[in-house]
Design a protein around this motif. Structure first.
Motif, PDB file in Angstrom:
ATOM      1  N   ARG A 103       0.655  -1.161   0.012  1.00 27.53           N
ATOM      2  CA  ARG A 103      -0.201   0.091  -0.048  1.00 27.53           C
ATOM      3  C   ARG A 103       0.832   1.203   0.043  1.00 27.53           C
ATOM      4  O   ARG A 103       0.349   2.628   0.096  1.00 27.53           O
ATOM      5  N   ASN A 104       2.103   1.079   0.189  1.00 25.75           N
ATOM      6  CA  ASN A 104       3.055   2.041  -0.104  1.00 25.75           C
ATOM      7  C   ASN A 104       4.060   2.339  -1.023  1.00 25.75           C
ATOM      8  O   ASN A 104       5.335   2.616  -0.598  1.00 25.75           O
ATOM      9  N   PRO A 105       3.706   2.045  -2.182  1.00 27.48           N
ATOM     10  CA  PRO A 105       4.642   1.857  -3.099  1.00 27.48           C
ATOM     11  C   PRO A 105       5.702   2.999  -3.459  1.00 27.48           C
ATOM     12  O   PRO A 105       6.794   3.221  -3.560  1.00 27.48           O
ATOM     13  N   GLU A 106       5.192   4.196  -3.026  1.00 24.57           N
ATOM     14  CA  GLU A 106       6.007   5.410  -3.340  1.00 24.57           C
ATOM     15  C   GLU A 106       7.069   5.620  -2.375  1.00 24.57           C
ATOM     16  O   GLU A 106       7.778   6.434  -2.221  1.00 24.57           O
ATOM     17  N   ARG A 107       6.771   4.812  -1.293  1.00 22.00           N
ATOM     18  CA  ARG A 107       7.589   5.169  -0.194  1.00 22.00           C
ATOM     19  C   ARG A 107       9.134   4.223  -0.112  1.00 22.00           C
ATOM     20  O   ARG A 107      10.016   4.219   0.541  1.00 22.00           O
TER      21      ARG A 107
END
Lengths: 437, 437, 437
Positions: free
Chosen positions: A226-230
């Motif tokens: 749920r946090n690919p950008e991180r």
């Protein structure tokens, strides 16, 4: 700090009786209590949600469970300890002979008075865990077994707390919240993470610190999905609902409260900045400690360091998993965890965050020859003395190595000067306009 | 394996009497006998052929040679040992006084009963080698000396045997066939190479294995000159008559049968894959052994590792050249070589080929977090146990390091797991579609 | 060499009484005397000239200075030792009580008979240095103090001497000339530099050698500011008046004459060629010695190694600064420096220059297999011998490593052969046309 140690220990004791698992109300109750100390953003992810290679499982809840002997007496009772039921047991209500029952019982023959911790998340079955000596005392006869559990579509629950920093790049502090009545593994980690968040919030750290309270494996995997950008642009998933900085560094806290020496397990990279910081902080302190290489077994560093992400995330424990006999047994109870050990782990975390936060790279704006420090009041104007002050040496070292390629930790390590002296020198030189970040 | 040791020793004994040199019928007779065990492709390269910086020399053959004392008794006789004649001696038929003769005699004063081995390939001369005690016993007087040799245009002879693999990339196994009656140097190498070829042909290896039986230096140089497509595109020669894969790895076998400990001499690169494989195989075994750095002196690794080629070719010996007193003397006879040592060298070669053949790089196709092994039946579904099985650890390690940059040998070395466990894990993961080569 | 040692020591004794500082007539007188041995190009740079981050200061000169006791007797007298006056003292003529005077007096309580060396270049003040036992013997009363000095616009003086080489790339040999009556620090360095220049001029070295005699810190900074084309194109200054090659290597000579073991302090880079050469020369000799890491404190390597220049400049001392009790005191007098130590330092410098000058990279023109050395008369044609001559090994090593990436020092270190044997082999191979520079 002893005050914090006692307070963390009180949290461990309070959380201890709850029946946590990878999903269910035990996790929610745990997060509710942590939430009394820290504001938490709680996430509920529905059963069936695809997360990386996995799928969020059904939610498991349990009200009651027992084995009653031929006289009707409860000889094993979930009410006494959440460990008595195999985690994720399917419901059962039956009468079995002792021999039929044995296939569903788990004991520790080498530690006959301890109850083991066992789960079966992904293969539907039921079972009880009990002391060998309890089992040995059972007479033949018919036993009533009952597990009043539900396995049904629901949610996986995890929570985050963010301490905002001066930059959006993040330090991820993660701890697993899925183990039932086990104190060191991992109520100790939960407690240290909670107090660390509080301590960081007393100032404004450089990095943004993200605290993750999630069930092991599936929780970390869900968070990563749920946090690919991180966690790296290579992840072939659309950007998740959250936005924010990337994870620059991270630390998994587990088994953080036993009296053993500290153990830092390095990230898969082995030379990530968090690895260097932890090695430095532990070496610079007087604490006995151990540095271990990465292995792909352990806690959620397994997920954060998987090769597609390969994040700079290490793991801090005292005695590591499976390194103490009480591991995954009823003997890992609040007595096994000490306020002093909790406070010591917290102190190391705070020191590490302080170094990490201050470990920047500067560029010497006057790199041709030495700048005239005396003219700027930075240097004792009385020459010819044979003693060089630490502060002056630190300034010379920072000037010498501030070529964009060396961090202040590099300066400290190469010069042998304390990190604090190096940062003080960097501050003075920065104020004088001689270096830039 | 003792069977193979005895058989290899029998080959050493059978080849021992032949008078080999860098050209001539002794080499052909040797290859004929090896050819009884392996089909050989024999190459004849004419005298005068330019090969790299060299030219194929004239062919040397010899029928008889002796020194007869004043009574006519043959006191030194080529028929008794091929060592008695200086290699490449020009023909001679003369009567000389003992003093005149001395300038043509070679002895070993420190080992008075041994006959030395001497050659003069590129300076025309004649000479005899004999025991110092034989020389000491010669009375004054006139001696008849006769060397019935020919030095004439002819051919240089070498042979190849190829064990086809699954890929055309080749492993070159090379041994020199130019030394006359010397057992360890190098009939032992010839025997081990022959049996290794036989063993590899029992299956289908990954690499294609090319066995080269050639005279030292000039033979290797001739082979290199005729196989530019195998040894590096930088060689400024037109492609030779053969076609095939490049030499990816190689091993020179020499002094392979004495009872001393094994010695692996690394390639010029020092970190070639063959170097890592040999270091690993020798370290993982219980054998006493020694790893030495490359030097530009020795056997044909000198040619294969010359800077223009710089091939990943090492050299396996037991006691290396010049490291034992019997070296290049009549004491290097079949008694100096043991069936056990030959069998042991062969065993190490087979182990090394097995590792080399299986040492591939994979890519994890599910690199984001851990793939769910349980769903694929690859992982014990009962969680919470404190013992991690070797097979499961091997799977986790292969997944963790399969980023295209790590070989299975890297995985074995970093994890500390046996290479076989790592390859088994890779096989299971490959079958499950989780990794790709 | 003992002759050179005695001559260098005589120079130290002759220069000792002069009152040197970072500017002024003491420096000029010193350079006049050095100029009797070497032709010097003397530079005079006006006060106020901006040099990098600094400005050339006013020139300081002094004629007389003393403290007279209440009876009029000179108890501290500049005429007895130039150390008695705080360097760069402003003029003073006053009568003070002993208590008022004390704030201007510098002593060494731990060494009551020694006079310390102190300066105050950049903060205007006056002071005297004296022995603690002299101070202790002073009666109360009024003291006449007089310093007949001038601080006025003038020049900073430094000198250069160049030994032309076969290439314009330069080796910079630098020594500081600003310390007054101190023998080891740095009349010893001046003497060794002077004799080294003479020795190099006996032949034609490969590199051009530039000798710099300049005041510490400000002198090096002034030279750097005026020679941008020699010290790195990144310097944002217009090209200076001189033209010539860049500084490829360098050595700062300081504390070069005490009887302690030799100390080489590495450049900031740590792996500069001068570092490798000095390590090799010191290790290959039988001399006790010490290699130390770079620190940004010390002599003018501080300036040459500042990050904007980052030159390959190390520093050679015997006992380094502040490493001996006599440092910066009147006990650092000509008796503290020995002819043997001066000669030994000179010998090491000569050996280092010889290696540096000869440490070139070659390319093997016959890199495919070994070239046939025998055909070229470079190799004993009698094969089969078990002893390999050092000269032949050196040729094989030079051929093996002459791939453009390895220097002759690399060859010597990897082969374990003496550097001289390697250079002789390179010469022979170069003459035979087998390698090219």
């Amino acid at each position: 700090m002893t005050g914090a140690g006692e307070e963390m220990h009180a949290l461990v004791e309070r959380l201890y009786p709850l029946c946590r698992s990878i999903t269910g109300d035990g996790v929610r109750a745990t997060l509710d209590i942590v939430g009394e100390h820290l504001p938490l953003q709680v996430h509920e992810v529905p059963t069936g949600t695809p997360v990386l290679d996995w799928t969020v499982p059904q939610e498991w809840n349990i009200k009651d469970a027992y084995i009653a002997d031929p006289t009707g007496k409860r000889v094993v009772d979930f009410a006494a300890s959440s460990l008595h039921v195999l985690g994720y047991s399917v419901p059962v209500s039956a009468t079995l002979s002792l021999d039929e029952l044995r296939g569903h019982l788990h004991t520790l023959p080498d530690h006959p008075s301890w109850v083991p911790y066992r789960t079966s998340y992904y293969r539907p079955q039921w079972g009880f865990c009990l002391a060998q000596e309890t089992l040995d005392a059972l007479p033949d006869g018919d036993y009533e077994v009952r597990i009043d559990s539900t396995l049904a579509d629901g949610h996986l629950t995890y929570a985050e707390h963010v301490v905002p920093g001066q930059v959006t790049d993040e330090v991820l502090i993660s701890c697993h919240v899925c183990h039932p009545s086990l104190a060191n593994d991992n109520l100790a980690g939960i407690a240290v993470a909670t107090w660390l968040a509080g301590a960081l919030a007393e100032g404004t750290p450089w990095y943004t610190y993200r605290f993750l309270f999630a069930p092991g494996t599936i929780g970390a995997i869900t968070w990563l999905a749920r946090n690919p950008e991180r966690v790296g642009g290579a992840l072939p998933a659309p950007a998740g609902p959250e936005t924010g900085g990337r994870v620059a560094h991270g630390l998994v806290l587990a088994c953080a409260g036993d009296p053993g020496r500290l153990t830092y397990k390095q990230s898969r990279r082995g030379d990530a900045e968090i690895d260097r910081v932890m090695r430095y902080v532990l070496a610079a302190s007087d604490r006995p400690h151990r540095i271990t290489e990465f292995t792909p077994y352990g806690y959620d560093e397994r997920q954060f360091c998987s090769p597609g992400f390969d994040l700079g995330v290490g793991s801090l424990s005292r005695t590591p998993y499976a390194g103490y006999p009480e591991y995954h047994t009823s003997a890992d109870n609040p007595d096994f965890v000490t306020p002093e050990a909790l406070a010591d782990t917290l102190a190391v975390c705070r020191e590490a965050c302080a170094v990490l936060d201050r470990n920047r790279r500067y560029r010497n704006l006057s790199p041709y020859g030495e700048p005239q420090l005396g003219r700027r009041g930075l240097y004792d104007s009385l020459g010819g003395r044979s003693d060089a002050q630490q502060a002056q040496m630190a300034m010379l070292w920072v000037l010498s190595l501030s070529d964009g390629g060396h961090s202040l930790l590099d300066v400290a390590e190469r010069s042998g000067l304390p990190f604090d002296a190096v940062t003080a020198a960097a501050d003075a030189l920065h104020t004088a306009g001689l270096i830039t970040a």
